[in-house]
Design a protein around this motif. Structure first.
Motif, PDB file in Angstrom:
ATOM      1  N   ASP A 181       0.831  -1.198   0.000  1.00  9.95           N
ATOM      2  CA  ASP A 181       0.000   0.000   0.000  1.00  9.95           C
ATOM      3  C   ASP A 181       0.873   1.259   0.000  1.00  9.95           C
ATOM      4  N   ILE A 182       2.039   1.133   0.639  1.00 10.13           N
ATOM      5  CA  ILE A 182       2.973   2.250   0.787  1.00 10.13           C
ATOM      6  C   ILE A 182       4.369   1.747   0.452  1.00 10.13           C
ATOM      7  N   VAL A 183       5.125   2.515  -0.303  1.00  7.65           N
ATOM      8  CA  VAL A 183       6.542   2.224  -0.544  1.00  7.65           C
ATOM      9  C   VAL A 183       7.351   3.364   0.052  1.00  7.65           C
ATOM     10  N   MET A 184       8.220   3.015   1.000  1.00  2.74           N
ATOM     11  CA  MET A 184       9.017   4.023   1.711  1.00  2.74           C
ATOM     12  C   MET A 184      10.483   3.867   1.343  1.00  2.74           C
ATOM     13  N   SER A 185      11.105   4.953   0.932  1.00  2.87           N
ATOM     14  CA  SER A 185      12.511   4.919   0.533  1.00  2.87           C
ATOM     15  C   SER A 185      13.347   5.783   1.474  1.00  2.87           C
ATOM     16  N   HIS A 186      14.645   5.430   1.532  1.00  2.00           N
ATOM     17  CA  HIS A 186      15.563   6.080   2.474  1.00  2.00           C
ATOM     18  C   HIS A 186      16.872   6.385   1.748  1.00  2.00           C
ATOM     19  N   GLY A 187      17.046   7.603   1.256  1.00  2.00           N
ATOM     20  CA  GLY A 187      18.285   7.978   0.596  1.00  2.00           C
ATOM     21  C   GLY A 187      18.193   7.918  -0.915  1.00  2.00           C
ATOM     22  N   PHE A 188      19.144   8.585  -1.591  1.00  2.00           N
ATOM     23  CA  PHE A 188      19.115   8.787  -3.043  1.00  2.00           C
ATOM     24  C   PHE A 188      18.838   7.507  -3.826  1.00  2.00           C
ATOM     25  N   ASN A 189      19.660   6.485  -3.666  1.00  2.00           N
ATOM     26  CA  ASN A 189      19.496   5.266  -4.452  1.00  2.00           C
ATOM     27  C   ASN A 189      18.154   4.599  -4.190  1.00  2.00           C
ATOM     28  N   TYR A 220      13.806  11.521   5.475  1.00  2.00           N
ATOM     29  CA  TYR A 220      14.874  12.435   5.091  1.00  2.00           C
ATOM     30  C   TYR A 220      15.779  12.653   6.288  1.00  2.00           C
ATOM     31  N   HIS A 221      17.047  12.260   6.120  1.00  2.00           N
ATOM     32  CA  HIS A 221      18.020  12.330   7.207  1.00  2.00           C
ATOM     33  C   HIS A 221      19.070  13.409   6.968  1.00  2.00           C
ATOM     34  N   GLY A 222      18.909  14.169   5.891  1.00  2.00           N
ATOM     35  CA  GLY A 222      19.844  15.249   5.627  1.00  2.00           C
ATOM     36  C   GLY A 222      20.577  15.075   4.312  1.00  2.00           C
ATOM     37  N   LEU A 223      21.446  16.035   4.012  1.00  2.00           N
ATOM     38  CA  LEU A 223      22.220  16.018   2.779  1.00  2.00           C
ATOM     39  C   LEU A 223      23.201  14.854   2.750  1.00  2.00           C
ATOM     40  N   ARG A 279       8.304  16.516  -5.655  1.00  2.00           N
ATOM     41  CA  ARG A 279       7.354  16.198  -6.714  1.00  2.00           C
ATOM     42  C   ARG A 279       6.702  14.829  -6.601  1.00  2.00           C
ATOM     43  N   ARG A 280       7.356  13.871  -5.932  1.00  2.00           N
ATOM     44  CA  ARG A 280       6.885  12.486  -5.997  1.00  2.00           C
ATOM     45  C   ARG A 280       6.341  11.947  -4.678  1.00  2.00           C
ATOM     46  N   ALA A 281       6.979  12.291  -3.577  1.00  2.00           N
ATOM     47  CA  ALA A 281       6.601  11.683  -2.293  1.00  2.00           C
ATOM     48  C   ALA A 281       5.292  12.274  -1.773  1.00  2.00           C
ATOM     49  N   CYS A 282       4.383  11.396  -1.364  1.00  2.00           N
ATOM     50  CA  CYS A 282       3.139  11.864  -0.729  1.00  2.00           C
ATOM     51  C   CYS A 282       3.443  12.600   0.567  1.00  2.00           C
ATOM     52  N   SER A 283       4.402  12.058   1.310  1.00  2.00           N
ATOM     53  CA  SER A 283       4.771  12.648   2.591  1.00  2.00           C
ATOM     54  C   SER A 283       6.181  12.208   2.944  1.00  2.00           C
ATOM     55  N   THR A 284       6.834  13.022   3.755  1.00  2.00           N
ATOM     56  CA  THR A 284       8.211  12.740   4.151  1.00  2.00           C
ATOM     57  C   THR A 284       8.360  12.922   5.651  1.00  2.00           C
ATOM     58  N   ILE A 285       9.025  11.959   6.285  1.00  2.00           N
ATOM     59  CA  ILE A 285       9.432  12.129   7.679  1.00  2.00           C
ATOM     60  C   ILE A 285      10.803  12.802   7.691  1.00  2.00           C
ATOM     61  N   ALA A 286      10.878  13.978   8.286  1.00  2.00           N
ATOM     62  CA  ALA A 286      12.158  14.637   8.526  1.00  2.00           C
ATOM     63  C   ALA A 286      12.564  14.352   9.964  1.00  2.00           C
ATOM     64  N   VAL A 287      13.818  13.956  10.174  1.00  2.00           N
ATOM     65  CA  VAL A 287      14.230  13.517  11.504  1.00  2.00           C
ATOM     66  C   VAL A 287      14.604  14.675  12.427  1.00  2.00           C
ATOM     67  N   ALA A 288      14.525  15.906  11.916  1.00  2.00           N
ATOM     68  CA  ALA A 288      14.802  17.073  12.751  1.00  2.00           C
ATOM     69  C   ALA A 288      14.110  18.292  12.148  1.00  2.00           C
ATOM     70  N   PHE A 328      18.559  15.309  -6.742  1.00  2.00           N
ATOM     71  CA  PHE A 328      17.552  14.288  -7.048  1.00  2.00           C
ATOM     72  C   PHE A 328      16.657  14.039  -5.837  1.00  2.00           C
ATOM     73  N   THR A 329      17.275  13.918  -4.662  1.00  2.00           N
ATOM     74  CA  THR A 329      16.499  13.676  -3.439  1.00  2.00           C
ATOM     75  C   THR A 329      15.506  14.802  -3.196  1.00  2.00           C
ATOM     76  N   GLU A 330      15.973  16.040  -3.311  1.00  2.00           N
ATOM     77  CA  GLU A 330      15.077  17.179  -3.090  1.00  2.00           C
ATOM     78  C   GLU A 330      13.940  17.191  -4.108  1.00  2.00           C
TER      79      GLU A 330
END
Length: 386
Positions: A89-97, A119-122, A147-156, A140-142
């Motif tokens: 139902d949800i696909v969650m990605s962590h980092g550029f690749n 999102y853990h930072g640059l 444009r693509r992610a429905c929502s993002t968890i920022a860790v700070a 690319f990450t930004e």
């Protein structure tokens, strides 16, 4: 066993390397305790990357896909198979690749899903050769988050502010601070490790647990320690970790004549025990976002010196739980070390306050509870999200 009524989340990792993201993944599975959520982690591992196998083995539901090299694209077939079996139902990605993998999933999947990410930072390249691709990775990450992610968890909050400054919709970024689990104190660890490192019980041990990469600023700590060691015969330094600067730092220690005062432990997994052996923890990073290492030091009740970068001051506050210093400033680190070395009561007070703040704000239960609520909210959104 997955219940068909569960919210199905596919969590994507490329190489699952040592660092905070791997720890984040291992903890994220705990959301199932708060809501009907099932997480399956997919890790694509290359031949030349140092994967965190200890944490990878802790994942309850995982698929490991190996690739032999850059031209080996058989992982795409394995990824497609998992998409069709798991039907997330949800696909969650962590980092550029991993964001790139998520875009591929959108093409390979025969069922629409909601793309989200953490999102853990640059991306900070560990070597000069990697600097050429750092800008591409970060842009690319930004763009993916914008444009693509429905929502993002920022860790700070620092991370959220950065994303908003790069055009991300404020309603699509939620701050959920990192949390780490409580651990049972090993009462024998301090004496055992100090003996192993040649540190007597009446000596003051300064330390850091970190990758030995340029962004971690460990060379500034070593430079600061030169002056501290000259004035304080009862102080030693321990550097816990490995990385691209390992040989450079060893040469620097030799140049300063500190071989008998500085201990290199290499990569270790018993970080909680190592922290118990320290008296003062220093985080000299040039960039951080929401440092797991800083939280671990707070959990251990250590006196802390940290640089004023990223989300560090969201965790430990100057004059309350820590002494905060400018980045890339060996003199400031040296002065703060002298202050803590001279004042045992201050070291104890900072340590007590740091642990209290960890228990109030940064336990894993708090992180996982908020993350579970976030997943449930995402699952209720329509597909596609925009």
């Amino acid at each position: 066993m997955r219940d068909d009524k569960d919210i199905r989340v596919l969590s994507l990792f490329w190489n699952f390397t040592v660092g905070g993201i791997a720890q984040y993944a291992a903890l994220l599975e705990g959301v199932s305790e708060y809501a009907p959520i099932s997480i399956r982690s997919i890790s694509v591992l290359g031949p030349r990357h140092h994967a965190n196998h200890a944490l990878l083995n802790e994942l309850n539901d995982k698929v490991i896909i190996s690739r032999s090299g850059l031209l080996d694209v058989r992982w795409l077939k394995a990824l497609r198979k998992e998409l069709r079996v798991w039907r997330p139902d949800i696909v969650m990605s962590h980092g550029f690749n991993s964001h790139f993998m998520a875009r591929i999933c959108a093409v390979l999947s025969d069922k629409p899903f909601r793309p989200v990410c953490s999102y853990h930072g640059l991306y900070h390249p560990p070597t000069s050769a990697r600097r050429l691709v750092a800008g591409v990775y970060n842009r690319f990450t930004e763009g993916y988050i914008r444009r693509r992610a429905c929502s993002t968890i920022a860790v700070a909050e620092y991370c959220r502010d950065y994303l908003l400054g790069h055009g991300v919709d404020p309603g699509r970024v939620q701050v959920i601070h990192n949390g780490i689990p409580q651990v049972e104190k090993n009462i024998l660890a301090r004496g055992k490790l100090r003996s192993e490192w040649g540190v007597s019980q009446d000596e003051i041990l300064v330390g850091v647990a970190s990758r030995l990469d340029p962004v971690k600023g460990v060379e500034y700590l070593v430079n600061a320690f030169k002056g501290v060691a000259a004035r304080n015969e009862n102080v030693k330094l321990v550097l816990i970790g490995s990385g691209s600067l390992d040989e450079n730092l060893r040469s620097r220690v030799t140049m300063h004549g500190l071989e008998d005062r500085v201990v290199f432990t290499g990569f270790r997994t018993d970080i909680a025990d190592c922290l118990d052996a320290m008296d003062i923890f220093v985080l000299p990073s040039l960039a951080e976002y929401h440092s797991i290492g800083l939280l671990e030091a707070m959990r251990a009740g250590k006196a802390i010196i940290a640089t004023n970068v990223g989300g560090n001051t969201e965790s430990a506050r100057h004059g309350q739980e820590a002494l905060i210093v400018p980045p890339a400033d060996s003199n400031a680190i040296e002065a703060s070390l002298e202050k803590l070395i001279a004042d045992k009561e201050l070291r104890i007070r900072f340590g007590v306050k740091a642990r209290e703040r960890y228990l109030e704000e940064f336990t894993v239960n708090q992180m996982i509870k908020h993350s579970a609520e976030w997943f449930v909210n995402i699952a209720q959104q329509p597909i596609p999200c925009r």
